[in-house]
Write a protein that holds these residues in place. Structure first.
Motif, PDB file in Angstrom:
ATOM      1  N   ASP A  58      24.939   5.684   9.704  1.00 57.27           N
ATOM      2  CA  ASP A  58      26.124   5.844  10.555  1.00 57.27           C
ATOM      3  C   ASP A  58      27.073   6.888   9.970  1.00 57.27           C
ATOM      4  O   ASP A  58      27.589   7.767  10.689  1.00 57.27           O
ATOM      5  N   ALA A  59      27.311   6.789   8.671  1.00 58.04           N
ATOM      6  CA  ALA A  59      28.237   7.726   8.017  1.00 58.04           C
ATOM      7  C   ALA A  59      27.693   9.151   8.077  1.00 58.04           C
ATOM      8  O   ALA A  59      28.462  10.115   8.238  1.00 58.04           O
ATOM      9  N   MET A  60      26.377   9.291   7.954  1.00 57.01           N
ATOM     10  CA  MET A  60      25.758  10.613   8.006  1.00 57.01           C
ATOM     11  C   MET A  60      26.016  11.278   9.353  1.00 57.01           C
ATOM     12  O   MET A  60      26.378  12.462   9.422  1.00 57.01           O
ATOM     13  N   TYR A  61      25.873  10.513  10.435  1.00 52.01           N
ATOM     14  CA  TYR A  61      26.101  11.085  11.762  1.00 52.01           C
ATOM     15  C   TYR A  61      27.596  11.278  12.053  1.00 52.01           C
ATOM     16  O   TYR A  61      27.977  12.232  12.729  1.00 52.01           O
ATOM     17  N   GLU A  62      28.432  10.373  11.543  1.00 52.13           N
ATOM     18  CA  GLU A  62      29.873  10.532  11.760  1.00 52.13           C
ATOM     19  C   GLU A  62      30.415  11.761  11.043  1.00 52.13           C
ATOM     20  O   GLU A  62      31.366  12.397  11.505  1.00 52.13           O
ATOM     21  N   SER A  81       0.831  -1.213   0.000  1.00 56.90           N
ATOM     22  CA  SER A  81       0.000   0.000   0.000  1.00 56.90           C
ATOM     23  C   SER A  81       0.857   1.251   0.000  1.00 56.90           C
ATOM     24  O   SER A  81       0.369   2.352   0.262  1.00 56.90           O
ATOM     25  N   LEU A  82       2.171   1.090  -0.284  1.00 58.50           N
ATOM     26  CA  LEU A  82       3.128   2.184  -0.454  1.00 58.50           C
ATOM     27  C   LEU A  82       3.443   2.927   0.839  1.00 58.50           C
ATOM     28  O   LEU A  82       3.852   4.086   0.815  1.00 58.50           O
ATOM     29  N   LYS A  83       3.283   2.271   1.971  1.00 60.52           N
ATOM     30  CA  LYS A  83       3.715   2.851   3.239  1.00 60.52           C
ATOM     31  C   LYS A  83       5.166   2.462   3.498  1.00 60.52           C
ATOM     32  O   LYS A  83       5.636   1.409   3.069  1.00 60.52           O
ATOM     33  N   LEU A  84       5.863   3.327   4.218  1.00 63.11           N
ATOM     34  CA  LEU A  84       7.276   3.091   4.500  1.00 63.11           C
ATOM     35  C   LEU A  84       7.449   1.925   5.465  1.00 63.11           C
ATOM     36  O   LEU A  84       6.778   1.857   6.492  1.00 63.11           O
ATOM     37  N   ARG A  85       8.353   1.019   5.157  1.00 61.07           N
ATOM     38  CA  ARG A  85       8.779  -0.009   6.110  1.00 61.07           C
ATOM     39  C   ARG A  85       9.984   0.571   6.855  1.00 61.07           C
ATOM     40  O   ARG A  85      11.141   0.345   6.491  1.00 61.07           O
ATOM     41  N   ARG A  86       9.709   1.325   7.893  1.00 60.08           N
ATOM     42  CA  ARG A  86      10.755   2.096   8.555  1.00 60.08           C
ATOM     43  C   ARG A  86      11.880   1.219   9.096  1.00 60.08           C
ATOM     44  O   ARG A  86      13.062   1.526   8.919  1.00 60.08           O
ATOM     45  N   ASP A  87      11.515   0.152   9.790  1.00 64.90           N
ATOM     46  CA  ASP A  87      12.543  -0.701  10.373  1.00 64.90           C
ATOM     47  C   ASP A  87      13.455  -1.275   9.299  1.00 64.90           C
ATOM     48  O   ASP A  87      14.683  -1.335   9.470  1.00 64.90           O
ATOM     49  N   GLU A  88      12.852  -1.685   8.181  1.00 64.00           N
ATOM     50  CA  GLU A  88      13.646  -2.256   7.097  1.00 64.00           C
ATOM     51  C   GLU A  88      14.510  -1.201   6.438  1.00 64.00           C
ATOM     52  O   GLU A  88      15.662  -1.467   6.048  1.00 64.00           O
ATOM     53  N   ILE A  89      13.998   0.014   6.290  1.00 63.61           N
ATOM     54  CA  ILE A  89      14.780   1.109   5.705  1.00 63.61           C
ATOM     55  C   ILE A  89      15.992   1.420   6.586  1.00 63.61           C
ATOM     56  O   ILE A  89      17.113   1.602   6.096  1.00 63.61           O
ATOM     57  N   VAL A  90      15.769   1.482   7.894  1.00 65.59           N
ATOM     58  CA  VAL A  90      16.877   1.758   8.818  1.00 65.59           C
ATOM     59  C   VAL A  90      17.918   0.643   8.755  1.00 65.59           C
ATOM     60  O   VAL A  90      19.132   0.907   8.780  1.00 65.59           O
ATOM     61  N   ARG A  91      17.464  -0.615   8.660  1.00 66.45           N
ATOM     62  CA  ARG A  91      18.423  -1.733   8.552  1.00 66.45           C
ATOM     63  C   ARG A  91      19.184  -1.671   7.237  1.00 66.45           C
ATOM     64  O   ARG A  91      20.401  -1.847   7.190  1.00 66.45           O
ATOM     65  N   THR A  92      18.468  -1.431   6.148  1.00 64.48           N
ATOM     66  CA  THR A  92      19.090  -1.423   4.824  1.00 64.48           C
ATOM     67  C   THR A  92      20.132  -0.319   4.694  1.00 64.48           C
ATOM     68  O   THR A  92      21.198  -0.508   4.087  1.00 64.48           O
ATOM     69  N   PHE A  93      19.835   0.829   5.269  1.00 63.60           N
ATOM     70  CA  PHE A  93      20.738   1.979   5.122  1.00 63.60           C
ATOM     71  C   PHE A  93      21.479   2.288   6.421  1.00 63.60           C
ATOM     72  O   PHE A  93      21.827   3.455   6.683  1.00 63.60           O
ATOM     73  N   ALA A  94      21.739   1.250   7.205  1.00 67.10           N
ATOM     74  CA  ALA A  94      22.448   1.445   8.478  1.00 67.10           C
ATOM     75  C   ALA A  94      23.822   2.067   8.253  1.00 67.10           C
ATOM     76  O   ALA A  94      24.242   2.972   9.000  1.00 67.10           O
ATOM     77  N   PHE A  95      24.536   1.608   7.234  1.00 66.39           N
ATOM     78  CA  PHE A  95      25.874   2.153   6.963  1.00 66.39           C
ATOM     79  C   PHE A  95      25.786   3.636   6.606  1.00 66.39           C
ATOM     80  O   PHE A  95      26.554   4.463   7.103  1.00 66.39           O
TER      81      PHE A  95
END
Length: 638
Positions: free
Chosen positions: A608-612, A591-605
């Motif tokens: 991390d780099a964004m905050y570093e 239904s085109l809603k964000l899978r937030r947990d999966e997005i955070v897992r997929t783009f964890a690197f």
């Protein structure tokens, strides 16, 4: 303490049979009334539609019901439908209800694993699919589906074959089966979007699904078209979502002409809206946001971008002043504003309405909250937009904007017969006739969601003194930074998406020093933006200058979003990702809603780099253009 809002008893009459009865009653009362419109030419600006009367639709439904009986489909058995929004979906759905079967909608974009889970969890005995690809998907999981007896394919002539198969079944048998279906029998098993974990099947009764439809028709049905005209609605939202099913129910139960558009692309919707010319528009925020961006892009391409932006600003100001007057908070638009609005009505607004077919004067939005700015824009150009609220577990709407007292930025008030309570932690609780019967095969989840008759929605919001409900986000989506600040991401994401270049936005920051965001860009508007930039230089220099300009533009979008929140809630770091989130990649639900947990897992690197990369300090004299918090970061990914 929790706050209650209980409104007057339900105005609509109680259902006495099944959802299918309304079709048969309309066909008996007004057999010549046009009920469906089918496209008879290839999609395009000159596409024609053939009207199908209530009597003809009933006859098609009876023919399919005879085929279902001949195929051994019995009352209470579950049949899945895996197809886009087509007129065959509606006819087949009503045929299933006619014989007492339960409909299990499945999103066409669902993955193999999702299809297998739903068909197995619901115990489906049959499935109607759209095309060969879907046949292959179902075929690949058949071994794990012992209850599945039939796989029918729409594009292979399944409906005609079913009707022919049931030719020997007496029509009286169909009537007998329809009349024994009770209002509290399950009509639909609708699966949740599954943003976190497995999707759950919500058992929705005939009475529950009819309840919100009949209440909306009783109180708002007359607004679907001008007096003396039949309303017309273009159904393009998926019937695999409860919102789409509600639109179908409203049209059939209200005698509103319904066209179907299976494609959700901008080109397909534009063509269908222009040719079908609906009187009422049902949409979700992403569609209304896209329409607005298309208006802006078309104006800029025609060299009228500045005119459009001035006209849009006037539309919002005019609608805001009109709103203050109807709520008793002001005198309404002044003379200068009325004159400006009249000028833009001739120069801009009527052309925008023509792009939607020319007859739309009212619209409804659901699925998720719509920004106040966009609500005011549409009202200002002459399309009164009603933002409502509902969820799968309520079988559709539980709130709506009261006529003549609409308040943009809210989702309206509770429907008659429905009660809304906001708990001490901000969670919205709902009680009423449309609330679901429970989750199929998961009694513990149902008991957790239903507390003494109140449905715990998982949504956060608040009621104002007049009973208008505002949605602030999802309870499970609240971000808590390492400094202990709680941030609901929905409002920030909504404001970010208002920028024409921003396609998707995910706010992050759990256990981080500040709030951050992952952004994707709108491919169509990005192409237009680059063409309009027209930088003249050699390729490497042009690309560098273009990237700098794009970085500054997105930084302005972030700064605009931040202007609505406190400093501690503002986005300090962000990244633009190279490709949008999609269903195929598992980052969006069907239904085109964000899978937030999966997005955070997929783009964890990347997170991390964004905050570093976030600067810890910066000289006070350092220039900040565009204006963002001192510790912002605007890293682009390639």
């Amino acid at each position: 303490m929790a706050r209650d809002l209980a409104l007057a008893p339900q105005a609509a009459p109680a259902l006495t049979g099944s959802l299918a009865d309304s079709l048969f009653e309309t066909a008996a009362r007004a057999p010549a009334l046009p009920l469906l419109a089918r496209r008879v030419a290839a999609a395009g600006a000159g596409a024609d539609w053939r009207e199908v009367t209530a009597g003809e639709v009933r006859d098609e439904v009876v023919g399919l019901a005879r085929g279902l009986i001949a195929s051994g489909i019995r009352p209470g058995e579950r049949v899945a439908v895996l197809a886009r929004t087509r007129d065959e979906w509606t006819v087949f759905c009503y045929a299933l209800w006619t014989v007492g079967a339960e409909v299990v909608p499945v999103y066409p974009a669902s993955s193999r694993d999702q299809v297998e889970w739903i068909l197995r969890d619901a115990g489906c005995v049959a499935v109607m699919v759209e095309d060969e690809q879907s046949v292959m998907t179902v075929g690949s999981v058949c071994a794990s589906l012992p209850a599945l007896r039939h796989v029918w394919q729409l594009d292979a002539g399944a409906l005609a074959e079913l009707a022919a198969h049931g030719a020997s079944v007496p029509v009286t048998t169909v009537d007998s089966m329809r009349r024994i279906v009770l209002p509290d029998a399950t009509a639909v098993v609708a699966y949740t979007s599954g943003t976190s974990g497995r999707a759950l099947g919500c058992a929705l009764s005939h009475r529950g699904l009819a309840s919100s439809c009949d209440t909306l028709l009783a109180g708002w049905g007359h607004t679907a078209a001008p007096p003396g005209e039949q309303g017309a609605v273009l159904a393009f939202l998926p019937f695999s979502h409860v919102y789409g099913l509600m639109i179908q129910g409203l049209c059939v139960r209200g005698g509103v002409l319904m066209g179907h558009e299976p494609e959700m692309s901008a080109a397909a919707l534009t063509s269908a809206l222009r040719s079908f010319r609906p009187t009422y528009l049902y949409a979700v925020p992403s569609v209304l946001e896209k329409i607005y961006k298309n208006f802006l892009r078309a104006a800029q391409q025609a060299g009228r971008g500045a005119l459009f932006e001035r006209a849009a600003g006037t539309a919002r100001d005019f609608a805001a002043a009109t709103e203050r007057r109807r709520l008793g908070l002001g005198p309404g638009p002044g003379l200068d504003l009325r004159l400006q609005h009249a000028v833009y009505e001739r120069a801009v607004y009527r052309g925008l309405r023509a792009a939607l077919g020319g007859r739309v004067r009212r619209a409804a939005c659901g699925g998720s909250p719509l920004s106040r700015e966009l609500c005011l824009f549409y009202e200002g150009i002459g399309i009164h937009l009603h933002d409502g609220y509902g969820l799968t577990e309520t079988g559709g709407a539980v709130t709506m904007q009261p006529l003549g007292r609409e308040k943009s930025g809210t989702v309206g008030k509770a429907l008659p017969g429905t009660e809304i309570r906001v708990a001490t932690d901000g969670e919205i609780l709902v009680r009423g006739p449309s609330v679901f019967q429970g989750y199929v095969g998961d009694g513990s989840a149902g008991r957790a969601a239903l507390r003494n008759g109140w449905l715990a929605t998982g949504d956060l919001g608040h009621l104002d003194d007049e009973g208008y409900l505002s949605i602030t986000g999802r309870k499970k989506d609240v971000i808590i930074t390492s400094g202990g600040k709680s941030v609901a991401p929905a409002a920030l994401e909504q404001r970010l998406r208002m920028h024409p270049l921003v396609h998707q936005a995910v706010v992050v920051g759990d256990n981080r020093p500040c709030v951050g965001a992952l952004l994707t860009l709108d491919p169509e508007f990005l192409t237009h933006w680059r063409a309009a930039l027209a930088l003249q230089s050699d390729a490497p220099a042009r690309e560098a200058r273009e990237e700098n300009a794009l970085r500054e533009e997105i930084a302005r979008a972030v700064a605009a979003a931040n202007s609505a929140v406190s400093r501690s809630e503002s986005i300090r770091v962000f990244r633009v990702l190279p490709t949008p989130f999609d269903v195929a990649g598992g980052l969006l639900t069907p239904s085109l809603k964000l899978r937030r947990d999966e997005i955070v897992r997929t783009f964890a690197f990347e997170i991390d780099a964004m905050y570093e990369a976030r600067p810890r300090s910066r000289p006070r004299s350092a220039p900040r253009e565009p204006a963002l918090p001192d510790d912002s970061d605007d890293v682009f990914l390639r």
